[in-house]
Design an enzyme around this catalytic site. Sequence first.
Site, PDB file in Angstrom:
ATOM      1  N   ASP A 139      -3.274  -0.986   2.093  1.00 37.43           N
ATOM      2  CA  ASP A 139      -2.285  -0.113   3.174  1.00 37.43           C
ATOM      3  C   ASP A 139      -2.970   0.725   3.865  1.00 37.43           C
ATOM      4  OD1 ASP A 139      -1.248  -2.280   0.821  1.00 37.43           O
ATOM      5  OD2 ASP A 139       0.826  -1.042   1.990  1.00 37.43           O
ATOM      6  N   GLU A 194      -0.913  -9.065   5.307  1.00 38.33           N
ATOM      7  CA  GLU A 194       0.233  -9.478   4.702  1.00 38.33           C
ATOM      8  C   GLU A 194       1.016  -9.355   5.259  1.00 38.33           C
ATOM      9  OE1 GLU A 194      -0.491  -6.982   1.763  1.00 38.33           O
ATOM     10  OE2 GLU A 194       1.407  -6.023   1.363  1.00 38.33           O
TER      11      GLU A 194
END
Length: 877
Positions: free
Chosen positions: A458, A529
Amino acid sequence: MSSLRVRVALVLAVLLTFSLAQPSTAAPADLVTTLSEAESGNTAISGWQIQSSAQVSATGEEISQSRYDGSRWYRVGPRSTVLAGLVQNGRYPNLFHGTNMRDNVNRADFQVPWWYRTEFHVRDRSPNTVLKIPGVTSRGEVFLNGTKLGDVVGTYNARDFDISSLVKPGRNALAIKVAPADPQKHFTISWIDWAQPAPDNNMGLFRDVEIARGGAVSLVGAYVHTKLALPGFETAELKAFAEVRNNTAAPQTVALQGEVASRRLNQVVQLNAGETRTVAFAPETLRNPRVWWPYQYGEQPLYRLDLTARVNGRTSDRTGTTFGIRDVVSNLNAKGDRQFIVNGKQIQIRGGGWASDLLLRTQPDRLGAQLRYTRDMGLNAIRLEGKLETPEFYELADRLGIMLLPGWECCDKWEPWTGWGGEAWTPEDYPIAQGSLNAQARFLRNHPSVIAFLIGSDISPPEDVQRMYLGEFEKVGWPNPVLPAASLNGGPQPPLGPSGSKMEGPYDWVPPVYWYGDKLGAAFGFAGELSAGHSIPALDTVKGMLNATEQEQLWREPATPQFHTGRGNEPFNNLRLFSTALAERYGTPTSLADYVDKAQLANYEQVRAQFEANARRMTAERPATGFIYWMLNNAWPSLNWHLYSYDLNPAGAYFGAKKANESIHIQYSYDDRSVVIVGQSPKKADKLTALAEVYTIDGKLVRSQTKSGISVSLPGVAEVFTLPEPQNLSSTYFVRLKLTDAQGKDISKNTYWLSSKPDVPDWDNSQWYYTPVSQFADLKGLSTLPKASVDVRARSHGDKTTVTVRNTSTTIIPAVQLTLRKADGSQLLPVTWSDNYVALWPGESITVQASHEPTRRPTVDVGGINVASQKLAAAEE
């Protein structure tokens, strides 16, 4: 090495069967590993005894003696976390049903260390014996024959111990004291918000502990770099490397001999006392090489490297590995987006996020079935965020041609820079992360399926961490791209720069038209994602995973937290957003079965739209270069994020993906009503004819449009025509598409249920996990369709069942759902269907085939939102 050949044989066996073995509940028959005379190479420990330190007063020095009595300990297999071992021994039955994992597990069990103990028998001494531990969750104190060897810290931080002086002929005892795990504090595995965490946080071992034996010189690794001549593939340069270690206190002369792709290798090396060196062989040129391709583009041939080290004319050690010849480049395109070029061809990544079993149980047959599902749905890649699996996974992917994107995970100790991650790194943490990267790069470097490694998820790591990781990649001869992250967070940190990969959601329900937008997670660029969140399994699965109270709450009280959704608070602990949209668009559910039936249609249209939007835009001005559907599968039975359920039951989401990813596919666009043909294989198609038909909900044909002589360069997109805005249609209507070849044979058929009142995304009020809508589509007309009768014929032979379904009524069936059952009524899983969730107009029929484990006369269930359900036993051929 012998262990490699065993694994290869196991993989090949998996490839030849559809059987699904559940985790074993039986203890291994013999926990004593035997090392034969004159054996070299690696031998895996065959099993363990485990026990809580709260039940053991002895020390590690005492437990690691062969005379110690561990007969009353739990017996487990060679790879087992603590909780997996307790489940294996019946301590926690039916763990994944209902709220059992929350209510029936004593978490105090896992707040203290656990002991792992085993014995191995040696018939002869070896000049060099090494204990190889691939990592311990969270850390382990290692003892052998009454002596402490040291510590292993971290799930992926492998460590070798020279035990030559401690090993004795006869029985030897090994013990590991495993410390409790906390993903926020330790370099372990976290389930983040994917699933409820395993109550033991996966403490223990999930890969093989091995004992390596050899002579004065060991081969501690080997790999091959390949350089493919592009674009014609006339030649490939192969450069083999051997990592050689002198185990003695004296200089050694080593003769290295072997073969790479059947080309002879020879080199003599002088090693100083205790020296480890990477030896490069002279490059070999292979003419007309057999090239490894992702499965939709070609074959997956594998070559071998085999090496022997000889000292004073005697074999000291052997090693070997497989590899593939292919070329992978990952860079940023003119728009700054990540792209992948394999063997000179730009390939759109269509992947899914991988979840290992929640207890990290090794189930090779399950892996084989799941990777087959991946191919059957038309996906070409899998991302492994922090769940880096066992060797069988990579060997299967190599042979099946599925590209892999492994890397570290977010939101825990691996990535404390996000602000919601784990504890900040201390000086003591850097060597653990460094050693973990080194070990995993060595583990992965020979697999052609592995096309990159993501050192962040992330957020991109800071510069010092990037440089540390890159240094380890260089040390081990890493041949593939290294990506800084799966998101743009952290900015263009040097030395890797920008990731070129967005991660801006969504993770919860959005309408199909969302994917055709120009913001956030819509189909452009590369997405690390994203998905529309919840996937409701088939009714059998829902009833098998939820208790009676949970089943009622699922359709009556969607805002009530469900234990089998994601972990944490809003938005992932309930189905409020998904169920609100379901009721607004399809009508308020009247029962659990009605809720599940409607959810299958919603999942089908949603997943199909996400894949179709990305496919249509693969050649756009800002192309969609790839995305990872979040997620491919689940770690345990779940209502969230999957394309097939934990019990391997394919439902609406699965068949929506399978339909969208046909190799030649005709599709409708939710944004501008255009009809396009998408080709996702390297073969050219021409002389195609496209037909589009528009029907009212009661089956009246109101428009028909045809175009012939269509060609599509593959992979590519061909625009066909645009349907006019709907006029005077029912609020719910159908668009039906068909593509035929020059001989009139059907190539692709696709049916959409649409609304004259479309979904309208409210982009300005988007949040990180979803975009709300200011207007829902009206698909309630599907609930008013009359019940349709069908005629069913089925025949079965061994591992194949063929089913023909004819619509004998006067009403449209949006999606005929077919289910196979065994004689006891349970579903026949895993199963791959040539097609399912098929639309049938009055009088039409379709014949489909299912592949499954060999079964006598399975029963076929036929159902659907407006289908009069029936069962039929298949005739035996």
